[in-house]
Write a protein that holds these residues in place. Sequence first.
Motif, PDB file in Angstrom:
ATOM      1  N   LYS A 809       0.842  -1.192   0.000  1.00 41.85           N
ATOM      2  CA  LYS A 809       0.000   0.000   0.000  1.00 41.85           C
ATOM      3  C   LYS A 809       0.885   1.252   0.000  1.00 41.85           C
ATOM      4  CE  LYS A 809      -3.837   2.014   2.310  1.00 41.85           C
ATOM      5  NZ  LYS A 809      -4.730   1.978   3.446  1.00 41.85           N
ATOM      6  N   SER A 833      -3.442  -7.704  -7.255  1.00 43.84           N
ATOM      7  CA  SER A 833      -4.152  -7.258  -6.062  1.00 43.84           C
ATOM      8  C   SER A 833      -5.265  -6.296  -6.469  1.00 43.84           C
ATOM      9  CB  SER A 833      -3.198  -6.601  -5.081  1.00 43.84           C
ATOM     10  OG  SER A 833      -2.569  -5.533  -5.696  1.00 43.84           O
ATOM     11  N   SER A 835      -7.083  -4.430  -4.510  1.00 42.71           N
ATOM     12  CA  SER A 835      -7.355  -3.254  -3.684  1.00 42.71           C
ATOM     13  C   SER A 835      -6.949  -1.943  -4.357  1.00 42.71           C
ATOM     14  CB  SER A 835      -6.638  -3.395  -2.348  1.00 42.71           C
ATOM     15  OG  SER A 835      -5.327  -3.811  -2.569  1.00 42.71           O
ATOM     16  N   GLY A 875     -13.344  -9.724  -4.511  1.00 39.26           N
ATOM     17  CA  GLY A 875     -13.178  -8.417  -3.883  1.00 39.26           C
ATOM     18  C   GLY A 875     -14.033  -8.319  -2.656  1.00 39.26           C
ATOM     19  N   GLN A 877     -16.111  -5.821  -1.065  1.00 44.87           N
ATOM     20  CA  GLN A 877     -16.504  -4.450  -1.405  1.00 44.87           C
ATOM     21  C   GLN A 877     -17.340  -3.824  -0.305  1.00 44.87           C
ATOM     22  OE1 GLN A 877     -18.143  -5.862  -4.863  1.00 44.87           O
ATOM     23  NE2 GLN A 877     -16.380  -5.425  -6.142  1.00 44.87           N
ATOM     24  N   ARG A 884     -11.444   3.631   2.607  1.00 48.25           N
ATOM     25  CA  ARG A 884     -10.165   2.960   2.675  1.00 48.25           C
ATOM     26  C   ARG A 884      -9.036   3.976   2.672  1.00 48.25           C
ATOM     27  NH1 ARG A 884      -9.323  -0.994  -1.824  1.00 48.25           N
ATOM     28  NH2 ARG A 884     -11.247  -1.759  -0.948  1.00 48.25           N
ATOM     29  N   ARG A1500      -0.214 -11.305   2.765  1.00 49.50           N
ATOM     30  CA  ARG A1500      -1.580 -10.825   2.633  1.00 49.50           C
ATOM     31  C   ARG A1500      -2.350 -11.321   3.842  1.00 49.50           C
ATOM     32  NH1 ARG A1500      -2.829 -12.857  -3.327  1.00 49.50           N
ATOM     33  NH2 ARG A1500      -1.148 -11.799  -4.453  1.00 49.50           N
ATOM     34  N   HIS A1502      -5.339 -11.464   4.317  1.00 48.60           N
ATOM     35  CA  HIS A1502      -6.531 -12.251   3.975  1.00 48.60           C
ATOM     36  C   HIS A1502      -6.262 -13.726   4.191  1.00 48.60           C
ATOM     37  CE1 HIS A1502      -8.744  -9.005   2.099  1.00 48.60           C
ATOM     38  NE2 HIS A1502      -7.632  -8.632   1.512  1.00 48.60           N
ATOM     39  N   GLY A1542      -7.353  -3.197   4.766  1.00 42.06           N
ATOM     40  CA  GLY A1542      -8.789  -3.005   4.561  1.00 42.06           C
ATOM     41  C   GLY A1542      -9.594  -4.107   5.208  1.00 42.06           C
TER      42      GLY A1542
END
Length: 1551
Positions: A809, A833, A835, A875, A877, A884, A1500, A1502, A1542
Amino acid sequence: MSAALEEFCGSVFWNASYLTRPDADLPVCFQQTVLVWVPLGFFWILAPWQLLPMCKSRAKKSSVTKLYIIKQVLATLLMLTAVAELALAFVEDTEQAPLPAVQYTNPSLYIATWLLVLLIHDARRFCLRRDSGILFCFWTLSLLCGILPFQSLLRRALQAPISDVPRFVLFFISYGLQLLLFLVSGFSDVAPETKEITKKNPEVTASFLSSITFEWYTSMVFKGYRKPLEIEDIWELKGKDKTQAIYAVLEKNMKTAVRKAQAELEKRKRKKRRREGDPDHGNNVSKAQSQDILVLEKQPKRKKKGDKGDSGPRKDFPRGWLVKTLCKTFWKNLLLSVAFKLVHDALVFVSPQLLKLLIAFVSDEESFAWQGYLYAILLFLTALIQSLCLQQYFSLCFQLGINVRASLIAAIYKKALTMSSATRKESTVGETVNLMSADAQRFMDTANFVHQLWSSPLQIILSIVFLWRELGPSVLAGIAVIVLLIPINGLLVAKAKTIQVRNMKNKDERMKIMSEILNGIKILKLFAWEPSFEKRVNEVRARELKDLVNFSYLQSVSIFLFTCAPLLVSLASFAVYVLVDENNILDAQKAFTAISLFNVLRFPMAMLPLVLSSLVQTNVSTARLERYLGREDLDTSAIHHNPIAGSAVRFSEATFAWEQDGNAAIRDVTLDIAPGSLVAVVGAVGSGKSSLVSAMLGEMENIKGHINIQGSLAYVPQQPWIQNATLKDNILFGSELDEARYQQVIEACALLPDLELLPAGDQTEIGEKGINLSGGQKQRVSLARALYSNADIYVLDDPLSAVDAHVGKYLFEHVLGPKGLLQKKTRILVTHSISFLPQVDNIVVLVAGAVSEHGSYSTLLANRGAFAQFLNLYGSQEEDASERNTTAVALAGDEEQGDEDIEPCVEEGPDDVVTMTLKRDASIRQREFSRSLSKSSTNSWKKAQEEPPKKLKGQQLIEKEAVETGKVKFSMYLRYLHAVGLWYSFWVAMGYVGQYVAFVGTNLWLSAWTDDAQHYLNQTYPTEQRDLRIGVFGALGVSQALFLLFAIILSARGAMRASRVMHQQLLSNILRAPMSFFDTTPTGRIVNRFAKDIFTIDETIPMSFRSWLSCFMAIISTLLMISLATPFFALVIIPLSIFYYFVLRFYVSTSRQLRRLDSVTRSPIYSHFGETVSGLSVIRAFGHQERFLQQNESTMDINQKSVYSWIVSNRWLAIRLEFVGSLVVFFSALLAVISKGTLEGGIVGLSVSSALNVTQTLNWLVRTSSELETNIVAVERVHEYTKVKNEAPWVTEKRPPHGWPSKGEIQFVDYKVRYRPELELVLQGITCNIGSTEKVGVVGRTGAGKSSLTNCLFRVLEAAGGTIIIDEVDIATIGLHDLRKNLTIIPQDPVLFSGTLRMNLDPFDQYTDEEVWKALELAHLKTYVQDLPEGLLHLVSEAGENLSVGQRQLVCLARALLRKAKILILDEATAAVDLETDHLIQTTIRSEFADCTVLTIAHRLHTIMDSNRVMVLQAGRIVEYDSPEELLKKHGAFSAMAKDAGITNIESTVL
């Protein structure tokens, strides 16, 4: 004629009776005319050329030196003597009758000559070398011719009062002055302004005498004797010998030659097609042909690649141009060496004739003593001139050799830079390096002896002519033997060739496997696969050795034949000579003249087959080089650079493929990218994202359409390419340093915290392939390099994959995004990615190589196309982009500012303070850490005093290659002989002793045989005596050859044994070396051990040992024979051998050091080359080819310099040794002359003919002993790596219980670890428990010690304290393989090996095919593999290049599934994969490894949100360890990271 001359001198010109008396002399007239005019004629023919520098030079004259003044004064004085003599003639003329004309002409000639000398001295001031060779030769000639009048004047003066005092005095004054000038011109004349040049290379200003005797090199030899030479001590190359200069000429010639050759190739193809064409359609032929020609003109490229499909013979390629090109480039050198060689060859035949005269002189009672002395002196002079010519010739040949090698390497390097990708696939890196090392080297070796091709036949013919004069037709018997031997030899050569070619293939294969092993060594260790690969290498090696031993047998047979040859030849000739006619009696003159001629014959006869076989090998190399250098270059015609307003990159119906006839990887792409926009390219694995990038860079084959690019490119590849240089050099990449911009770039790329962690900041040396950086760091360095280059268009191939989410990021915001450093530039970003997608200007979606849709984020979402579905799948969302963007950037490495700008969070509570303090704590600790690093003591492997103070501990990763100095230890020879086997060694030596005993016997027998001629002078020679002589002579000869055969065959067996033992030791030890060894040793260096040094042990050392033994024995036997003839010779041996010994000692220390420097400076050439090839796309994208070419040239020059120096040192030595040899000849002849009455002709013949032979042997002895010393270094280098400290044993006494680990519990107990003993701890006391079947995620900033954790579990790093316990077993107590086989890892970089796909999954063949297919199915590769023609046996290319990165990752997953251990470690495995594949991997791991303990090291978040627990590492300690839910509530380091990614609550991750 003679009457005219007599009138001219006024006295008798020639009278033979002057010579037929003991005090012989030449008539005065002869002395005044011939002896004066010969030197003058020589001078006047050649001298005027020396004045050329005066006429054409614009250079300024160098200043006057003392030496110059002395020369001019002496020359002026000479002129005055000539003037005085002329004046004298005029004065005397007036007094009495007219003088003969000679009294006027000679002084006048001399006046003109001395004037010319003055002029030449002046003209030479325009040149660097101020001394004239022609003048030097003139002085020598003049003095030699002057000796005769000199001695006759002296003798006359002693007998009677001097009649003509003034002329007498003038002659001696003039002779004295000439002598002085001769001496003075021996010194080098160096002008003050050229002092600097002379310091760099004294050769350019050395005088003629110094040049022909290599005297200028002496200072280097002394220096080398006093201390081991360093590369800095070695003199620079001359300008014309620098790689750049040579290559420039070669390239020019090469271009024209290749063009011609390609035209030929097209002709050949056309013919072939015509032959293969269908004969029925006779009427259509002409039409078809014209079509054909059209096609050819349109697409000559396509035709060449066309035949790739058929698996028949290799493709045709332009042939026959390489040798022509080389001849054209180096013709001057070739011509000069031909001239020297001719003079030498002529003189070789003078010695036997002189020997004949000498024997006649000894046998003849009535001959005069002066004749004997004259012959002795003449023998000495011919030997001297012969050796001077020979050394110049050799020097030229070797220079030719190194220049050929340099230019070839430069050509290969340049070719590598311009090669098309299809061509690149055809030859692996290993093969190309082999072209550089083996094939270029072979050319160098051949160039040294290439003149033997014409010189050997010439010498053979001349010998035969002279032999015919001695022995008449019976020589034909000898020649018949020779002729018989030639076809036999031809047969052997042909056989050897096939073996050689086969062995080259084996060698290539072995080197390929080796370099793969070394590149993937980490994987081999983690999977415990070493034995399987060791087996593979050993299989190839066994084949190689089998061929080698056959080769040695062939060699031994041919050596045997060639040792027999001279013997059989002389035996046949003498036997026939004696048997043909009763009256033919073998006397000493005939026999020994014949023998010395046969000796002359021996060298060309032995050389010719060697040269032919080396030509055969060179032929193989020529074909390989021609194929490589004649290949297609990269065709970038499809990349246009036309200015088009409003477009930075425009694709127009672009269709590109990887190979000319392959499937298109991208199809009909039409795109327009506006300047300054940020375009994202997305798509599934294998949809052609990387291909799109490669097409832009011009790396692919254009099928149709084109791409227009405006402005310069910068490129960040998917797998970062890092050079072996400092971090700073990697970022600057050859640009100038602009400090402000540099700092800005480093900051933007988040490299500051890393610099603090690295031992020496940005001066840290990065290992090969960036070995000491983590994946994320490499990627950021790669990004920084592109950023610093300040190009117009940035092509970024997934640069964010290898870095953690928050770093990604940060990079996006500071570098790539709308507010980043690159906001004004055009950016093309391939990414996985999601994002970042909302913030890009344009998104291009690729499906199967075609653009399925493109537009902005919102447009694509509205379109509800493929992209929208893709997003809905992956995603999250929930939060929208604006929200964000407000989240804080809390990058765990920017703590300093991080403290202030963390925005207050929603619920400000006490926990927050904790995070703050934790953070601040960490940052302070980190700063202390880097400070303590910089303080820590310097490297231990270098002596402290040599270490420059600025080197910090650990800054230098790659140690300088150890160059052993001083004498090669005697133990190395012993070690080699041990490897051969002591019995073998002993019997080999005995065989050689036997051979030389027989040799001496043969010669003594021959000497006795020839003396029969005196004993039976006027009687008939008894036949039984004759038959006895012939029989014994033959028997001794045959036994000599048999002894040799015995010795050679034994040595071949022994040598093979040694090769096997040493390679085995080296290989098994390297595979057992710890990981740290590979981190600190460049692969090139290890490969060099396996390539060059093993080759030396296989092929060179056995040869060297053999030739050394036979030279040594030959010299001993020769000296023995001379001493038998004239015992006084023993006295001469002593001073000569002392001189010999000293020269040898001085030389050998220098030479050995030079050879070592050569091999050390050679490695960088290859490693630089390997690096270039692996980073080709980057180098080309940045357009830095020129810089890399220059770097290659300078690396080459450093190597050239040491090789050149070594060559000169050899010549320096040879000249001095041959002088010793000439003295041996001189003394053996002189002693024979002195003790004339007491000797038989036979023994004199024996002694002098042996002496004539000794020079060459002396030379060879030194050559072979120094060669042996240099080559034995290979044993030393291999041995050095067999002594590398091993890692823990693979299997120990304590075996873990069967089926361990059954539960999969891991306990860390206060675990500490460091990378190398001198570095700081990386993990600082970790304590935690991981329960059975628990899923644990490990997170933390780059460099926090995440990867070190896996290395510890596998004991790649051994503990510095504490323990790890798995299922009640302390892992430090069991063998490494027991441990590693029972854990599974999916590594960070997917490494594959060349071989079948099945071998990559299961190298030990321990699973059934069903199991393998099952694993592939679970890894989602089954369909892909089923579609491949070979299925599981699909060949994977080097490093798995024929699979995409994603597919490679899936193969690694399949490996893990196959092993199915209780503990699985996932190391950032999801980095280079798009979301879809990522999803596949995650689900598979969840389902398949449900009952295993899984450790995931993730970037990541996630991927680990559903773990049971998460471990957060910071600077080597655990800061948080709990379930993700708890950690999110806690607002600690983890929740800050989650916010960046996020993620606000667990449910938000669909994954």
